[in-house]
Design an enzyme around this catalytic site. Structure first.
Site, PDB file in Angstrom:
ATOM      1  N   GLU A  70       0.862  -0.505   0.200  1.00  0.00           N
ATOM      2  CA  GLU A  70      -0.012  -0.315   0.241  1.00  0.00           C
ATOM      3  C   GLU A  70       0.615   1.631  -0.097  1.00  0.00           C
ATOM      4  OE1 GLU A  70      -2.997  -0.041  -0.716  1.00  0.00           O
ATOM      5  OE2 GLU A  70      -3.844  -1.518  -0.339  1.00  0.00           O
ATOM      6  N   TYR A 153      -6.075   6.877   4.097  1.00  0.00           N
ATOM      7  CA  TYR A 153      -6.881   6.112   3.250  1.00  0.00           C
ATOM      8  C   TYR A 153      -5.421   4.598   3.272  1.00  0.00           C
ATOM      9  CZ  TYR A 153      -4.871   2.405  -0.782  1.00  0.00           C
ATOM     10  OH  TYR A 153      -5.066   2.068  -1.693  1.00  0.00           O
ATOM     11  N   ASP A 171      -9.034   6.129  -2.228  1.00  0.00           N
ATOM     12  CA  ASP A 171      -7.633   6.520  -2.700  1.00  0.00           C
ATOM     13  C   ASP A 171      -9.287   7.558  -3.988  1.00  0.00           C
ATOM     14  OD1 ASP A 171      -8.709   4.570  -4.253  1.00  0.00           O
ATOM     15  OD2 ASP A 171      -6.406   3.715  -4.425  1.00  0.00           O
TER      16      ASP A 171
END
Length: 426
Positions: A70, A153, A171
């Site tokens: 991520e 996020y 996102d």
DNA sequence: AATCCGGGGAC
DNA sequence: GTCCCAGGATT
């Protein structure tokens, strides 16, 4: 009172649209929209189960892998990330390995990915996890959020993808998909819009399927609901997509444009070593903060513009301060590089370090070269800033480049130079 | 809320 | 060339 819709001077939207947009979130969570929501979640998951990509970090539900992927995926494409991910996990297989590594090595593994503070924050967070959570990624919201480099996020992504908690992970992809499907005309550049989306997402997540749902949302944005020309004809949720039905899919999402990067002219020097420095070139390390923090580069100065002579004088002063002597500088190449907020046009000059004997002759003959004051002779308080800033100089060979991290611009210049050298040697 | 922080791919 | 991207920290 007029019955015709009036344009709002600020937003350019009609009263009607404004009416809709101020209550857009309420509209989406309303009873009337229940069928549309359920259809969306159901069909999205059916599609995802059938079409999801086989990605390295999807092969295990290891929170560490999810987390690293991520962070790497922030502002970076999947295809770019995959090889970096493999190398990174191989080099730092566990959170503890990452926590104990040299920062140099972590940044080196990040070389070319950009946004290098991501790498430093990742390691700092690994150290937090070792100290506070015995080396295991925590699963509580506030603990995940407290990690360096983890914002709304990434926290949501870790909690949902790794721990299957019904948390939003919003996102750019998610905002695009939701803007189109629910016809949301709010500016996605505004934090408020992201927060609105975060509020409606828990209500969209089917029981027990947070991990797949959030990934499916992003997968749809990456593969079908793409920015320029979405593939509506093969979209699993096209039937109830209000953006497509209204013919607005190419207009959504609404996003205010970013400013143009400001142009900057810079002048760099590629100084070839001689004598004990033969086969190497002079490089320096940037300050610990700011643009390209702690990365290595060839020396360069901001060009004043009009008079090249003035700029060259700045470069010469830089080298003189290092006690260096060199042959005449000649033009070597020009390189361009765009950051999100700055555009560099970099002219690169090349020169050769002069052996000490010649340096001495030059000094004795007087004019051409100044004898620099050795750094050790400077007053301690004058040296402090330079040392504290993290600035550092060294000579590097092509092989040395494997150990220290350069931004792409300088990798490009140095690779071009060393390739030329090899050709010349033949 | 605005600005800073990289790089690459699609068009 | 232009736009956009699996964002976060700092001010």
């Amino acid at each position: 009172m007029s019955s015709k819709p009036k344009m709002d001077a600020e937003t350019g939207k009609t009263d009607q649209a404004n009416q809709a947009s101020v209550s857009v979130w309420e509209r989406i969570v309303s009873i009337e929209a229940a069928e549309s929501r359920e259809y969306f979640s159901r069909e999205l998951l059916v599609w995802y189960d059938r079409s999801k990509r086989d990605l390295p970090w999807r092969r295990h539900r290891d929170p560490y892998f999810i987390w690293v992927s991520e962070i790497m995926l922030q502002q970076t494409r999947v295809d770019t990330v995959i090889p970096y991910f493999h190398r990174f996990i191989e080099r730092f297989p566990t959170i503890r390995d990452l926590a104990e590594a040299l920062q140099e090595d972590v940044v080196k593994m990040w070389e070319g990915l950009g946004y290098y503070s991501r790498a430093r924050n990742l390691q700092a967070a690994a150290q937090q996890i070792v100290e506070l959570h015995d080396g295991e990624m925590p699963s509580e919201r506030e603990h995940v959020f407290a990690l360096k480099g983890v914002g709304p996020y990434t926290a949501g992504a870790i909690l949902s993808i790794a721990f299957n908690q019904p948390e939003p992970a919003v996102d750019g992809n998610v905002m695009r998909v939701l803007s189109r499907y629910f016809l949301i005309e709010d500016d996605i550049a505004k934090p408020k819009t992201r927060i609105g989306m975060e509020k409606i997402i828990p209500g969209l997540i089917p029981e027990g399927r947070a991990s797949d749902f959030n990934q499916a949302l992003m997968e749809l944005g990456a593969l079908i609901c793409t920015p320029k020309s979405p593939h509506c004809l093969i979209c699993p949720v096209m039937e109830h997509c209000r953006g497509r039905i209204e013919g607005m899919e190419r207009e959504l999402p609404i996003k205010t444009k970013a400013k143009k990067p400001r142009p900057e002219q810079r002048l760099a020097i590629l100084l070839e070593g001689s004598g004990e420095h033969e086969g190497r070139v002079l490089v320096r390390r940037r300050p610990k903060t700011g643009l390209l923090a702690s990365m290595w580069e060839i020396p360069h100065v901001a060009a004043a513009g009009e008079d090249l002579g003035v700029d060259v004088a700045q470069l010469e002063e830089l080298l003189e301060d290092r006690g260096l002597v060199w042959s005449p500088m000649t033009a070597y190449m020009t390189a361009e590089h765009t950051f999100s907020h700055i555009h560099w046009t970099m002219k690169v000059l090349i020169a050769r370090e002069q052996p000490e004997v010649l340096a001495q002759l030059a000094a004795e003959s007087g004019v051409p070269y100044k004898v620099a004051v050795p750094e050790s002779a400077l007053e301690p308080e004058l040296r402090f800033d330079a040392e504290d800033s993290g600035e550092e100089w060294r000579w590097v060979s092509r092989e040395d480049m494997r150990e220290i991290a350069f931004p792409n611009l300088f990798s490009h210049i140095l690779n071009t130079y060393f390739a030329d050298e090899e050709t010349r040697a033949k």
